[in-house]
Design an enzyme around this catalytic site. Structure first.
Site, short mmCIF file in Angstrom:
data_model
loop_
_atom_site.label_atom_id
_atom_site.label_comp_id
_atom_site.label_asym_id
_atom_site.label_seq_id
_atom_site.Cartn_x
_atom_site.Cartn_y
_atom_site.Cartn_z
N GLN A 17 0.71 -1.20 0.02
CA GLN A 17 -0.05 0.05 0.00
C GLN A 17 0.82 1.29 0.07
O GLN A 17 0.27 2.21 -0.48
CB GLN A 17 -0.94 0.00 1.14
N ASP A 62 -10.29 -13.45 -2.17
CA ASP A 62 -9.18 -14.18 -1.84
C ASP A 62 -8.74 -14.62 -3.41
O ASP A 62 -9.49 -15.11 -4.18
CB ASP A 62 -9.66 -15.35 -0.95
N GLN A 146 13.72 -19.92 1.52
CA GLN A 146 12.28 -19.77 1.24
C GLN A 146 12.35 -20.61 -0.35
O GLN A 146 12.32 -19.93 -1.29
CB GLN A 146 11.89 -18.47 0.94
N TYR A 149 8.95 -20.39 -2.09
CA TYR A 149 8.86 -18.93 -2.27
C TYR A 149 9.66 -18.54 -3.65
O TYR A 149 9.21 -18.00 -4.66
CB TYR A 149 9.04 -18.02 -1.42
#
Length: 259
Positions: A17, A62, A146, A149
Site C-alpha cells: 500500500q 481471496d 524460502q 517462495y
C-alpha cells in the site's frame, strides 16, 4: 498499446500500500483487491484523501478463488467502464503451507494475467493495456530460507516472458512485464521470523537477516517508480526489471539462445 497512464487500474495485493502515495496524479481510477479488509480499507481511505472520493474502490477477495477473482475484475470494469493497467502483486511467504504459497504467488498471477487479457486484449475486441507481474530478487539470490517462495518467483518470470512473446506475436495490444524487487519495507518482510510461516526453514532466519543487512531494504517509492517506467515506456514487453539498493532500477539480460 492505447494505454492512458490515467486509465483504470486493478491492483491485486494491497500489502504494497505504500506504493500508492508515490504514484501521484496518474492514478485516476484504481481498484485495490486484497483479502485483508483492514489494509484494503486503509488503502482506499488513503487514495480518497489523495485523489478525491469515487476514484478508487476496495474489493475484498481471496485471489486463490477463481470465481471471486473473476468477479473482482468484472466489478472494476463495471465501475470504471474499462481496464488499462493490471498489477499482479499478491504474494505470501509461507514455507509450511507451501501449496498455498504456490496458489497465491503463481497460480493467481497466471489467473490474473488471463483475466486481464480478457478485459484488455485485442483478441477479445478490447483496446490494449499493460500488465505488470511482481516477482522478486529471490529468483536471483541465495535463498535457503524460502525454496518454494523462490520457485514461485522463478515461475512468475518464466510465465511472464512466455506470455509477452505470445502477446507480441499475436498482436494482443498488451505489454506484459515483470518486476523483481529485492527486500521491500512491507509486512511480508517480517513473516520470515515466524515458525507458522517458515516451518523448518525458520532456522535460517538469521541468514535471512544477514542478507537484509547486506543488500539493504528498499522503500516502496522506488518500486512505484519502477512500475511507472514499465507502464509508460511503450518499448518494454517481456522485460525483467530488477530493483536493488546497490543498482537501483535496472534490467536483467539473458544470453541469446543457442542449440
Amino acid at each position: 498499446s492505447g494505454l492512458q497512464r490515467g486509465g483504470p487500474w486493478i491492483f491485486l495485493g494491497a500489502q504494497g500500500q505504500g506504493l500508492f502515495q508515490d504514484f501521484c496524479v496518474p492514478v485516476l481510477q484504481v481498484a485495490v483487491v486484497d483479502l485483508n479488509k483492514t489494509v484494503g480499507e486503509q488503502c482506499q481511505a488513503q487514495l480518497d484523501a489523495e485523489f478525491g472520493e469515487g476514484r478508487s474502490v476496495f474489493i475484498q477477495c481471496d485471489v486463490t478463488h477463481g470465481d471471486a477473482l473473476r468477479d473482482a475484475f468484472q466489478r472494476t470494469v463495471d465501475q470504471f467502464g474499462r481496464l488499462d493497467i493490471v498489477i499482479n502483486n499478491a504474494g505470501i511467504n509461507n514455507e509450511k503451507n507451501w501449496e498455498k504459497t504456490i496458489q497465491v504467488n503463481l497460480t493467481s498471477v497466471i489467473k490474473g494475467t488471463y483475466l486481464a487479457l480478457e478485459h484488455m486484449s485485442k483478441e477479445y475486441g478490447k483496446q490494449g493495456g499493460t500488465i505488470i507481474n511482481v516477482s522478486s530478487m529471490a529468483a536471483f539470490l541465495h535463498s535457503p530460507h524460502q525454496p518454494v517462495y523462490t520457485a514461485t518467483k522463478h515461475g512468475v518470470i518464466g510465465f511472464t516472458r512466455a506470455m509477452a512473446d505470445a502477446a507480441a506475436q499475436d498482436d494482443y495490444g498488451v505489454r506484459i512485464n515483470v518486476l523483481c524487487p529485492a527486500f521491500v519495507d512491507t509486512p511480508l518482510l517480517h513473516t520470515v521470523e515466524e515458525e507458522d510461516n517458515m516451518g523448518k526453514f525458520v532456522k535460517f532466519k538469521d541468514d535471512f537477516k544477514q542478507s537484509m543487512n547486506k543488500f539493504g531494504v528498499l522503500q516502496p517509492s522506488l518500486i512505484a517508480e519502477g512500475m511507472m517506467r514499465l507502464i509508460s515506456d511503450p518499448s518494454l514487453n517481456g522485460a525483467v526489471m530488477k530493483i536493488t539498493c546497490a543498482k537501483g532500477i535496472h534490467f536483467h539480460t539473458y544470453e541469446p539462445m543457442s542449440a
